[in-house]
Design an enzyme around this catalytic site. Structure first.
Site, PDB file in Angstrom:
ATOM      1  CE  LYS A 116      -4.145  -1.792   0.088  1.00  0.00           C
ATOM      2  NZ  LYS A 116      -5.153  -1.506  -0.947  1.00  0.00           N
ATOM      3  CG  ASP A 147      -3.825  -0.770  -4.146  1.00  0.00           C
ATOM      4  OD1 ASP A 147      -4.212   0.172  -4.871  1.00  0.00           O
ATOM      5  OD2 ASP A 147      -4.608  -1.500  -3.507  1.00  0.00           O
ATOM      6  CD  GLU A 173      -4.810  -2.849  -6.913  1.00  0.00           C
ATOM      7  OE1 GLU A 173      -5.886  -2.787  -6.288  1.00  0.00           O
ATOM      8  OE2 GLU A 173      -3.977  -3.780  -6.755  1.00  0.00           O
ATOM      9  CG  ASP A 198      -9.344  -2.024  -7.165  1.00  0.00           C
ATOM     10  OD1 ASP A 198     -10.474  -2.492  -7.434  1.00  0.00           O
ATOM     11  OD2 ASP A 198      -8.890  -2.014  -6.012  1.00  0.00           O
ATOM     12  CE  LYS A 222     -10.355  -5.092  -4.559  1.00  0.00           C
ATOM     13  NZ  LYS A 222     -10.148  -3.953  -3.647  1.00  0.00           N
TER      14      LYS A 222
END
Length: 337
Positions: A116, A147, A173, A198, A222
Site C-alpha cells: 500500500k 497500490d 494499481e 481497480d 473483486k
C-alpha cells in the site's frame, strides 16, 4: 454508480435473508485503509455461507451489487473451478519499514507482495522506504506490486513511479483516480511500469470504460463489488485484458467467493486473497490463510463458536439489517441479471 442487477435466480425473500443473517465485527491486526474493525453480514444460503460486506461509507446503490453477489454465491451453485487452489500475494499495509518482516511472516510461501502506498498522512519517502524494505526482505525474485487506491494526482504519480520503478515493479494499481489520468500516465510510461485498474472498474458506472480507453494493462476484479462471480467473468470476457482477483478485506467467507472466481480464470496471476492474515480472527473452521502461498477454492464452513465470539453489538446489527432491507428493495426493483 451503475444500478445493480438482481441475481438471475429468483431473489430470496427479505425475511429469509434477515432470518439467517449474522453480523460480525473482527478487529484488524494493523490499521488498513483506515479500518481497525471489519464488519460483515453473513448469510446461510442453500449453497452454503455467503458474505455481504460493503464498507460503511458506501451508498446503498453501490452496496446493492455486493448483496447481489452474496445472494448469487449463497443461493446458486458456483461455476466449476479449473483448479483446487489459487496462488495469493502478501499484502503490506502502510506500516513503517521496520514492520515489514513481521507482516510478510503472516504470508508463508507468497512470492508476490502488494504494498500500500499514497496513504493519507504518509509521504512518498515513507512509501519508498516501505517498498525498499519489502524488496530487501522478499528478495530479488519476488514480484512487487504497489497500490495507491487512486491517491495520487497525475503529477504525483509521474514522480512516484519514476522513483519506484528501479525497484522492479510488477505493476502499479490505480495510481490515479480517473480513467483519463490513467490513460495519459500509461501512455507516458510506455511500458516502464504496468498500470492496473481497480476502482475504475468496480466503482464505475461503466466497468469497461477503462479497457476501451486503453487506460490499463490489466484489471483488478473483486467478486462482491461487481455483483458476483458470473458478472465479474462477463466483464473480463468483454474487456479482453488480463486480470488479478482481489478482496476487500473480507472474512474467509467472502475470500472463498473470490477464490472461486480466481479458480475459474484460465491463467490467473497471484490473487490478492490472502488478506485474512490481516484480521485478528475469523468465523470459519478453516480460515483462508496462505499455505505455501496458496489458498483453497472450495467454500468455507462457518464456525458457530467464532460467530458468537465476533458477534457485532446490537446497534450495529440493527444498522446492517436496515441496510440489507434497503439494498434488497433496490435489487427487487431491477430486472433479473
Amino acid at each position: 454508480m451503475r444500478p445493480a442487477s438482481r441475481p438471475a435466480a429468483s431473489l430470496p425473500e427479505l425475511a429469509w435473508l434477515l432470518d439467517t443473517v449474522r453480523v460480525v465485527a473482527i478487529p484488524t491486526r494493523t490499521r488498513f485503509r483506515g479500518v481497525t474493525v471489519r464488519e460483515a453480514a453473513i448469510f446461510s444460503g442453500p449453497e452454503g455461507a455467503t458474505e455481504f460486506s460493503p464498507f460503511p461509507e458506501y451508498a446503498d446503490a453501490e452496496a446493492a451489487a455486493w448483496l447481489a453477489a452474496a445472494i448469487e454465491y449463497g443461493w446458486q451453485p458456483a461455476p466449476e473451478p479449473l483448479r483446487d487452489t489459487v496462488e495469493v500475494n502478501a499484502t503490506v499495509p502502510a506500516v513503517g519499514p521496520d514492520r515489514v518482516p513481521e507482516i510478510l511472516a503472516r504470508f508463508p510461501g507468497c512470492r508476490t507482495v502488494k504494498v500500500k502506498v499514497a496513504e493519507r498522512g504518509e509521504s512518498l519517502d515513507d512509501d519508498l522506504a516501505r517498498v525498499r524494505a519489502v524488496r530487501a526482505h522478499a528478495g530479488s525474485d519476488a514480484r512487487i506490486r504497489v497500490d495507491a487506491n487512486g491517491g495520487w494526482s497525475l503529477d504525483e504519480a509521474r514522480v512516484a513511479l519514476d522513483r519506484l520503478a528501479p525497484l522492479d515493479l510488477d505493476y502499479a494499481e490505480q495510481p490515479c483516480a480517473t480513467v483519463p489520468e490513467l490513460a495519459q500516465l500509461r501512455a507516458e510510461l510506455a511500458g516502464a511500469v504496468r498500470i492496473a485498474a481497480d476502482e475504475s472498474v468496480r466503482r464505475a458506472e461503466d466497468p469497461l470504460a477503462v479497457a476501451r480507453a486503453g487506460a490499463a494493462d490489466l484489471l483488478i476484479v473483486k467478486a462482491q463489488p461487481l455483483g458476483g462471480i458470473r458478472q465479474a467473468l462477463a466483464i473480463l470476457a468483454a474487456a479482453g485484458l488480463p486480470a488479478v482477483v482481489s478482496s476487500a478485506l473480507d472474512t474467509s467467507v467472502g475470500i472463498s467467493m473470490g477464490a472461486r472466481l480466481a479458480a475459474c480464470l484460465p491463467e490467473p496471476a497471484a490473487a490478492g486473497l490472502g488478506t485474512v492474515a490481516l484480521l485478528a480472527g475469523d468465523i470459519v473452521t478453516e480460515p483462508r490463510l496462505p499455505v505455501r502461498g496458496r489458498i483453497p477454492s472450495a467454500r468455507a464452513t462457518l464456525d458457530p463458536a467464532a460467530l458468537e465470539r465476533f458477534a457485532a453489538a446490537p446497534e450495529r446489527v440493527a444498522w446492517w439489517r436496515a441496510r440489507i432491507s434497503r439494498c434488497h428493495a433496490l435489487l427487487a426493483a431491477q430486472p433479473a441479471g
